[in-house]
Design an enzyme around this catalytic site. Structure first.
Site, PDB file in Angstrom:
ATOM      1  N   ILE A   1     -33.052 -36.695  33.682  1.00 45.57           N
ATOM      2  CA  ILE A   1     -33.609 -36.337  32.371  1.00 45.57           C
ATOM      3  C   ILE A   1     -35.068 -35.924  32.526  1.00 45.57           C
ATOM      4  O   ILE A   1     -35.620 -35.278  31.656  1.00 45.57           O
ATOM      5  CB  ILE A   1     -33.499 -37.498  31.344  1.00 45.57           C
ATOM      6  CG1 ILE A   1     -34.320 -38.713  31.775  1.00 45.57           C
ATOM      7  CG2 ILE A   1     -32.062 -37.857  31.080  1.00 45.57           C
ATOM      8  CD1 ILE A   1     -34.581 -39.702  30.626  1.00 45.57           C
ATOM      9  N   ASP A   2     -35.705 -36.318  33.650  1.00 48.29           N
ATOM     10  CA  ASP A   2     -37.149 -36.073  33.817  1.00 48.29           C
ATOM     11  C   ASP A   2     -37.479 -34.613  34.140  1.00 48.29           C
ATOM     12  O   ASP A   2     -38.627 -34.205  34.010  1.00 48.29           O
ATOM     13  CB  ASP A   2     -37.710 -36.955  34.941  1.00 48.29           C
ATOM     14  CG  ASP A   2     -37.447 -38.434  34.701  1.00 48.29           C
ATOM     15  OD1 ASP A   2     -37.323 -38.826  33.526  1.00 48.29           O
ATOM     16  OD2 ASP A   2     -37.352 -39.189  35.685  1.00 48.29           O
TER      17      ASP A   2
ATOM     18  N   MET B   1     -39.782 -41.003  27.967  1.00 46.55           N
ATOM     19  CA  MET B   1     -39.686 -41.193  29.416  1.00 46.55           C
ATOM     20  C   MET B   1     -40.181 -39.942  30.150  1.00 46.55           C
ATOM     21  O   MET B   1     -40.753 -39.042  29.540  1.00 46.55           O
ATOM     22  CB  MET B   1     -38.241 -41.505  29.800  1.00 46.55           C
ATOM     23  CG  MET B   1     -37.806 -42.908  29.463  1.00 46.55           C
ATOM     24  SD  MET B   1     -36.111 -43.192  30.046  1.00 46.55           S
ATOM     25  CE  MET B   1     -36.012 -44.970  29.883  1.00 46.55           C
ATOM     26  N   GLY B   2     -39.912 -39.900  31.453  1.00 46.37           N
ATOM     27  CA  GLY B   2     -40.329 -38.741  32.237  1.00 46.37           C
ATOM     28  C   GLY B   2     -40.955 -39.102  33.563  1.00 46.37           C
ATOM     29  O   GLY B   2     -41.336 -38.235  34.342  1.00 46.37           O
TER      30      GLY B   2
ATOM     31  N   GLN C   1     -32.728 -42.143  25.249  1.00 46.28           N
ATOM     32  CA  GLN C   1     -32.894 -40.760  25.757  1.00 46.28           C
ATOM     33  C   GLN C   1     -31.874 -40.389  26.820  1.00 46.28           C
ATOM     34  O   GLN C   1     -31.676 -39.219  27.129  1.00 46.28           O
ATOM     35  CB  GLN C   1     -34.288 -40.603  26.376  1.00 46.28           C
ATOM     36  CG  GLN C   1     -35.406 -40.686  25.373  1.00 46.28           C
ATOM     37  CD  GLN C   1     -36.751 -40.986  26.018  1.00 46.28           C
ATOM     38  OE1 GLN C   1     -37.457 -40.080  26.416  1.00 46.28           O
ATOM     39  NE2 GLN C   1     -37.105 -42.260  26.122  1.00 46.28           N
TER      40      GLN C   1
ATOM     41  N   GLY D   1     -30.881 -43.215  37.870  1.00 44.32           N
ATOM     42  CA  GLY D   1     -30.614 -43.498  36.460  1.00 44.32           C
ATOM     43  C   GLY D   1     -29.452 -42.666  35.950  1.00 44.32           C
ATOM     44  O   GLY D   1     -29.269 -41.533  36.379  1.00 44.32           O
TER      45      GLY D   1
ATOM     46  N   HIS E   1     -34.155 -46.056  26.621  1.00 46.37           N
ATOM     47  CA  HIS E   1     -32.906 -45.558  27.219  1.00 46.37           C
ATOM     48  C   HIS E   1     -32.007 -44.783  26.264  1.00 46.37           C
ATOM     49  O   HIS E   1     -31.020 -44.195  26.713  1.00 46.37           O
ATOM     50  CB  HIS E   1     -32.151 -46.718  27.869  1.00 46.37           C
ATOM     51  CG  HIS E   1     -32.864 -47.243  29.077  1.00 46.37           C
ATOM     52  ND1 HIS E   1     -33.869 -48.164  28.978  1.00 46.37           N
ATOM     53  CD2 HIS E   1     -32.749 -46.918  30.390  1.00 46.37           C
ATOM     54  CE1 HIS E   1     -34.353 -48.413  30.194  1.00 46.37           C
ATOM     55  NE2 HIS E   1     -33.698 -47.668  31.059  1.00 46.37           N
TER      56      HIS E   1
END
Ligand code: F6P
Length: 341
Positions: free
Chosen positions: A126-127, A169-170, A273, A10, A271
């Site tokens: 980002i996770d 998210m995550g 994020q 991503g 998205h």
């Protein structure tokens, strides 16, 4: 040396800042840099573009990735690994900097272990779920965006006496939910690592309302295990289902409304994020990672990944970094829990 750079998985704020830092340091040491298009797909399909000082200029604040990205897994493409090795050779590359998360770097780790492939990794996502590093770049920006959203949702929650559910998210870890939840003052946070039941969550919300608060903010991670919500649907080349399709936020909101009788709404941040310009902290982290990765290449230290330990940039083995996911430890959740109910 002629060094390839790719971005996989991503997209994430800070990818371009890494490309810039890797390239600038490599140029300074007399090396050439070649961009590989769309992650591992670019090596499978031989899609290259030279990167010079002009191409990497102005990249620091830019979101996304100028190289494009994909979730292509060469181990799942017929002849994919052979194509990667062949195109690496035919393009006369000496080394590769792979910027990605567990999937992209997992391929790098395997290629290194099985073929001695000269790869160095940079931890992106980002996770923040990558082991062997305290933080991945991109995470801080995502937390910033979610916190701002939670702040904004507070005003509607207060004005309408509502429960506002925010789905973030995550993937299978709750880092974004916990950090943005703490920063945004969430009244309840639900993450995959902590099996808090809906009943208990509703009890906390009722308790809060009993003591005079007539609104609540609930942050839920997309990977939170909710009874009756199945992990099904499309699976990508790394075997991940699309968690956003589960609609955990919507289901949770409807159960909260049913069980508490409080009017409830859901916002799925999606998205947003991952979009836009990186925070200063991510720009700095991405830059330090990029310089370290270039140094590792220059020194011939392959099979390694740049990592953050405390405030120091170090290097760790790609194998260690991708062996397992880094989950939110209990003590982080305890910080959040102190403000529930
Ligand atoms: O890994 C980053 C991430 O944004 C996850 O948080 C999320 O589950 C996934 O990617 C979404 O993937 P896609 O952009 O393919 O829908």
């Amino acid at each position: 040396m002629k060094v390839g750079v790719l971005t996989g998985g991503g997209d994430c704020p800070g990818l371009n800042a890494v490309i810039r830092a890797v390239s600038r340091r490599l140029f300074a040491r007399g090396h050439d840099v070649v961009g590989i298009r769309e992650g591992w797909r670019g090596l499978v399909d031989a899609r290259f573009e030279p990167l010079g000082p002009r191409e990497v200029s102005g990249l620091l604040p830019r979101g996304g990735t100028i190289l494009g990205t994909s979730r292509t897994n060469p181990y799942r493409v017929d002849g994919g690994v052979d194509a990667v090795l062949e195109h690496f050779r035919s393009e006369a590359l000496d080394a590769l900097v792979a910027i990605g998360g567990e999937d992209t770097l997992g391929v790098g780790a395997r290629l290194y272990a099985e073929h001695g492939f000269p790869v160095v990794g940079v931890p992106k996502t980002i996770d923040n779920d990558l082991s062997a590093t305290d933080y991945t770049f991109g995470f801080d920006t995502a937390v910033f965006i979610c916190t701002e959203a939670i702040d904004r949702l507070h005003t509607t929650a207060e004005s309408h006496n509502r429960v506002m559910v925010v789905e973030v998210m995550g993937r299978h870890t709750g880092w974004i939910a916990v950090m943005s939840g703490i920063a945004g003052g969430a009244d309840m946070i639900l993450i995959p690592e902590q099996p808090v039941s809906i009943e208990d969550a509703c009890k906390e919300i009722r308790h809060r309302h009993d003591r005079g608060k007539d609104f609540s903010i609930v942050v839920v991670s997309e990977g939170y295990e909710l009874e009756g919500v199945a992990d099904e649907g499309d699976v990508d080349e790394f075997g991940h289902v699309r968690l956003s399709e589960r609609g955990v936020g919507a289901q949770l909101a409807s159960q909260i409304e049913q069980q508490t009788g409080f009017e409830t709404r859901v916002t799925v941040l999606g998205h947003v994020q991952r979009g836009g310009s990186p925070t200063p902290r991510d720009r700095v982290l991405a830059t330090r990672y990029g310089l370290k990765a270039a140094d590792l290449v220059h020194d011939g230290s392959f099979g390694r990944m740049a990592a953050l330990h405390g405030d120091r940039i170090v290097d760790v083995s790609l194998e260690e970094a991708t062996a397992e996911l880094k989950r939110v430890p209990d003590d982080w959740f305890e910080v959040a829990r102190a403000f529930f109910g």
